[in-house]
Design a protein around this motif. Structure first.
Motif, PDB file in Angstrom:
ATOM      1  N   ARG A   1      -0.599 -36.780 -50.124  1.00 28.85           N
ATOM      2  CA  ARG A   1       0.608 -35.968 -50.207  1.00 28.85           C
ATOM      3  C   ARG A   1       0.968 -35.435 -48.838  1.00 28.85           C
ATOM      4  NH1 ARG A   1      -2.601 -33.912 -54.256  1.00 28.85           N
ATOM      5  NH2 ARG A   1      -2.906 -32.013 -53.004  1.00 28.85           N
ATOM      6  N   GLY A   2       2.226 -35.064 -48.674  1.00 28.48           N
ATOM      7  CA  GLY A   2       2.695 -34.624 -47.372  1.00 28.48           C
ATOM      8  C   GLY A   2       1.888 -33.490 -46.782  1.00 28.48           C
TER       9      GLY A   2
ATOM     10  N   ASP B   1      -6.848 -40.773 -56.605  1.00 34.09           N
ATOM     11  CA  ASP B   1      -5.701 -41.114 -57.437  1.00 34.09           C
ATOM     12  C   ASP B   1      -6.191 -42.126 -58.458  1.00 34.09           C
ATOM     13  OD1 ASP B   1      -3.274 -42.774 -58.289  1.00 34.09           O
ATOM     14  OD2 ASP B   1      -2.295 -41.225 -57.093  1.00 34.09           O
ATOM     15  N   PRO B   2      -5.834 -41.978 -59.751  1.00 37.91           N
ATOM     16  CA  PRO B   2      -6.315 -42.946 -60.746  1.00 37.91           C
ATOM     17  C   PRO B   2      -5.954 -44.388 -60.420  1.00 37.91           C
ATOM     18  CG  PRO B   2      -5.377 -41.020 -61.829  1.00 37.91           C
ATOM     19  CD  PRO B   2      -5.072 -40.867 -60.361  1.00 37.91           C
ATOM     20  N   ALA B   3      -4.898 -44.593 -59.632  1.00 32.79           N
ATOM     21  CA  ALA B   3      -4.491 -45.955 -59.288  1.00 32.79           C
ATOM     22  C   ALA B   3      -5.204 -46.488 -58.050  1.00 32.79           C
ATOM     23  CB  ALA B   3      -2.980 -46.010 -59.059  1.00 32.79           C
TER      24      ALA B   3
ATOM     25  N   ALA C   1      -9.965 -34.732 -45.308  1.00 24.39           N
ATOM     26  CA  ALA C   1     -10.663 -33.801 -46.191  1.00 24.39           C
ATOM     27  C   ALA C   1     -10.651 -34.309 -47.623  1.00 24.39           C
ATOM     28  CB  ALA C   1     -10.013 -32.419 -46.112  1.00 24.39           C
ATOM     29  N   ALA C   2      -9.517 -34.889 -48.063  1.00 22.31           N
ATOM     30  CA  ALA C   2      -9.438 -35.424 -49.417  1.00 22.31           C
ATOM     31  C   ALA C   2     -10.432 -36.564 -49.592  1.00 22.31           C
ATOM     32  CB  ALA C   2      -8.019 -35.895 -49.708  1.00 22.31           C
ATOM     33  N   ALA C   3     -10.477 -37.468 -48.594  1.00 21.85           N
ATOM     34  CA  ALA C   3     -11.405 -38.591 -48.683  1.00 21.85           C
ATOM     35  C   ALA C   3     -12.846 -38.103 -48.686  1.00 21.85           C
ATOM     36  CB  ALA C   3     -11.168 -39.559 -47.537  1.00 21.85           C
TER      37      ALA C   3
END
Length: 793
Positions: free
Chosen positions: A773-774, A745-747, A780-782
């Motif tokens: 996100r839900g 996420d850019p933030a 996996a995202a990390a």
């Protein structure tokens, strides 16, 4: 009593027949941006689309109300950028030609249409050059011919956006009888007592009035009469608490107030905060040459520094909160000294206030950089006027510990071919060795002055001689491997650094829609250094197989290489304290999104280098150094306590097998360094082995071969979400693991940078600003945002 009315509203910007609303403080570019007249020059290659702005003349206008009830009305500009005429109903009030000064005009009894007409800085610079003759510089733009922020003309990290405008506040001041024109506070400490001498100058509207000044600080009050236009108030404060740099003590600040009186009626008040401390610069000759060591309150310091450039190419956009955020980032990285570089500005009070509170020492360059500056009029008078004003303005700040004459101009004269080209023309030496030290000695004798950086102290030695004074180490970045940092031990390294691109999210914002590559059009436009990408490539190829066609890998490896390069220098130089007494990394911050030497990119995101500085600038540092006698374990202890402990040494294979171990005792006294020879049998043999040293939660690693020769195993690790972040558990050696949180996420921000894990070890990486996100698999995202050494997973 003096009354001030801000004039921030009601301004318009006019060019020809066009009129736009104008923000004051501000500049032409920001007004045109707000009105949608120009694109954002920070995006894509739009910098080139707005080049015309700096070539035009511009006029700011508003109504100036007629006010009365006081004997004197002054129109005060804290900053005009740069060459302007000030007119009221068409009548000339005055002219300006210096961005670094304030201006005051008598408008008593006047009102009407106020106009500030700015002449193109290019036109002024070219006119001065035509009058005084050509002078050499590191860049082709004519920034040395006027007193303006040099880097607005572009630099090897900055865009060419030549500004104009009312860049600092403007106001009306109404007063009667007299006002305080200047207060020069001389703050010293003697035998535990704080001494304050306030040199006061007043301006009168009534010559015959009897005036006095009364001052208070730390519960002490004193009074003095004004003789003509001058007076001196002296105060002695018992048992003062000393102001210390961060890491050495607290930063107590004392409110000081001075009131100008006529018949006991207050006419004007001057208020500041001061701190009590002593500062010296030890430049004595010794067996190694001549030193450059800061001594604060009698304590000798290894300065853990960063160079500071203007945080925005449009400085009027930098808020108090932004200064504080950036400087807080510096302190969180262990920094205790900030050098305000000479191609920028004298920063606002907000900057120095934050440094006072955070315990950041400030090294202040006078604004001269990388050029031969003419010493004739109209420049000479402007230089002295700005120096006098800013020395007095910044004197109250205890954080300010050094005035420095210039950046690289003495070096340039000797090494960059200037001496031959100049013949007998003036080039600035008279400023650095004449005007400026005279002004500092007269106005601020409580602080040391240095003629320049680099500077060896006299022409008897080369200006950039590492054995004498300050040294700039740029041959390494320009031509050599960063291992060459270990070739010498300068007395004080005031500039050195290595480039890397900004964070991924910063690039995506700055180059929308572009297919990113090291040589893609937008990336090249946001690389301002001469052969910058070539130097990045050569720097990578000395250590890694170049990742052709893989931008993500190139981006990661250049970030790693930047952190490792700076680490190589700082670890080596810190290990040689007290011969080397400081490092000032080029650079902390950026003024726009760009590939540069910064630790924090133009969007405020921390690069891996930033997190590496937290380790390198910690009070205690463990490092393994290659010396003539072999491998040496060095414990650097900058804390006030003795550091005694046991260091566990492990010789390991890259497959994770422990080949040999030993425990060695080490003791480093307060503010000192201790060396211990590594047993020969523990020195790694070839590229398949490395050495690990662990003590008190600190770790040092030594890999004897470049990464391209190391047969890393395929990295294997597990990723699991935990409250506030992720946990990574290694099943193999995982070297230089990096979570690029802004890819999630850019933030998002991660709380650490590069980390090396041995088999079985785990690390928790805190992440803020990211909520999966839900339907998103957080692990996996990390994992998709994690990078490390070795074959692709």
């Amino acid at each position: 009593m003096l009354q001030a009315t801000p004039l921030a509203e009601g301004w318009t910007l006019r060019h020809g027949s066009d009129t736009l609303p104008a923000a004051v403080p501000g500049c032409v570019h920001t007004d045109l941006l707000t009105a949608g007249v120009i694109p954002d020059p920070f995006l894509g290659r739009d910098e080139t689309e707005v080049a015309w702005v700096g070539r035009r003349d511009w006029t700011y206008e508003r109504e100036l109300p007629a006010v009365d009830g006081h004997e004197q009305i002054d129109l005060v500009f804290d900053g005009l950028d740069t060459v302007a005429e000030i007119l009221l109903d068409g009548e000339l009030l005055g002219r300006t030609r210096n961005m670094h000064r304030s201006y005051r005009f008598d408008v008593t009894g006047l009102g009407g249409r106020l106009a500030v007409r700015f002449v193109s800085a290019y036109a002024e610079a070219e006119a001065v050059r035509g009058k005084l003759g050509e002078r050499p510089a590191a860049y082709t733009e004519p920034y040395q011919y006027l007193r303006k922020m040099a880097c607005s003309f572009g630099w090897d990290w900055g865009p060419t956006l030549v500004t104009a405008g009312i860049w600092r506040p403007v106001r009306l001041e109404r007063w009667s009888t007299a006002r305080i024109a200047r207060v020069r506070p001389l703050v010293t400490v003697e035998d535990g007592r704080g001494r304050v001498e306030l040199q006061v100058e007043v301006e009168r509207s009534r010559v015959e009035a009897a005036l006095a000044v009364e001052a208070t600080v730390g519960g002490v009050r004193a009074r003095a009469e004004i003789d003509g236009t001058r007076g001196v108030v002296r105060l002695s404060v018992p048992d003062v608490r000393l102001w210390w740099p961060r890491g050495y003590g607290e930063q107590p600040l004392y409110d000081i107030e001075l009131t100008l009186l006529h018949d006991e009626r207050p006419l004007d008040v001057w208020r500041r905060r001061i701190g009590f401390r002593t500062v010296e610069l030890d430049r004595r000759l010794d067996a190694h040459g001549s030193g450059f060591t800061f001594v604060v309150n009698g304590e000798r310091l290894f300065a853990r520094g960063v160079n500071w450039i203007p945080d925005d190419v449009f400085p009027s956009r930098i808020t108090r909160e932004r200064y504080r955020e950036r400087l807080r980032q510096a302190t969180d990285a262990g920094v205790d000294l900030v050098r305000v570089w000479g191609g920028g500005i004298y920063e606002s009070e907000d900057f120095y206030d934050a440094c006072d509170e955070l315990g950041l020492l400030v090294w202040q360059d006078f604004p001269f950089a990388c050029a031969a500056y003419p010493e004739e009029q109209p420049l000479r008078g402007e230089v002295e006027a700005e120096a006098r004003e800013n020395v007095v303005r910044l004197m109250p700040h205890p954080s300010l510990v050094l005035w420095n004459g210039n950046n690289e101009n003495l070096w340039g004269f000797r090494d960059w071919g200037w001496e031959e080209r100049l013949a007998q023309d003036s080039w600035g030496e008279g400023y650095y060795l004449g005007v400026l030290p005279r002004v500092v000695a007269e106005l601020d004798p409580t602080r040391p002055y240095a003629a320049g950086s680099p500077w060896s102290g006299s022409w008897e030695h080369h200006p950039n001689d590492p054995a004498h004074g300050t040294h700039h180490s740029w041959e390494v970045w320009n031509r050599e491997d960063y291992a060459a940092y270990r070739a010498d031990v300068p007395r004080f390294v005031a500039e050195f650094g290595w480039q890397a691109p900004p964070a991924w999210a910063t690039l995506r914002r700055a180059l929308p829609g572009e297919e990113l590559g090291p040589d893609s059009p937008g990336m090249l436009h946001h690389q301002k250094a001469d052969d910058g990408n070539g130097k990045l490539r050569r720097g990578l190829e000395r250590h890694f197989a170049f990742p052709e066609g893989d931008f993500d890998r190139w981006h990661y490896l250049t970030q790693v290489n930047q952190a490792r390069a700076v680490a190589a220098g700082i670890e080596h130089w810190r290990s040689h304290w007290p011969v080397c007494a400081g490092t000032v990394v080029w650079q902390l911050n950026d003024c726009w999104p760009v590939t540069s030497w910064a630790a924090i990119d133009g969007d405020g995101r921390e690069k891996p280098l930033y997190h590496e500085l937290r380790r390198l600038y910690a009070d205690r540092l463990l490092t393994l150094q290659v010396r003539d006698q072999g491998l040496v374990l060095t414990a650097v202890n900058q804390s006030a306590e003795v550091w005694s402990g046991t260091v566990t040494l492990r010789r390991m294979s890259v497959e994770g097998v422990v080949v040999g171990t030993a425990n060695v005792a080490v003791t480093a006294g307060r503010r000192s360094v201790a060396d211990v020879d590594v047993p020969r049998e523990l020195e790694p043999a070839g590229p398949k082995e490395f050495l690990v040293a662990d003590a008190d939660g600190l770790r040092a690693l030594h890999f004897p071969a470049p990464d391209r020769d190391i047969p890393y195993p395929r990295p294997e690790f597990d990723v699991a979400p935990v409250p506030g972040g992720i946990e990574v558990t290694a099943r193999t050696l995982v070297r230089d693991l990096l979570l690029q949180a802004d890819r999630l996420d850019p933030a998002a921000r991660a709380d650490r940078g590069l980390v090396t894990l041995l088999p079985g070890e785990h690390v928790t990486i805190g992440v803020r600003g990211w909520e999966p996100r839900g339907d998103q698999d957080a692990a996996a995202a990390a994992r998709s945002a994690l990078y490390c050494m070795g074959p692709s997973r």
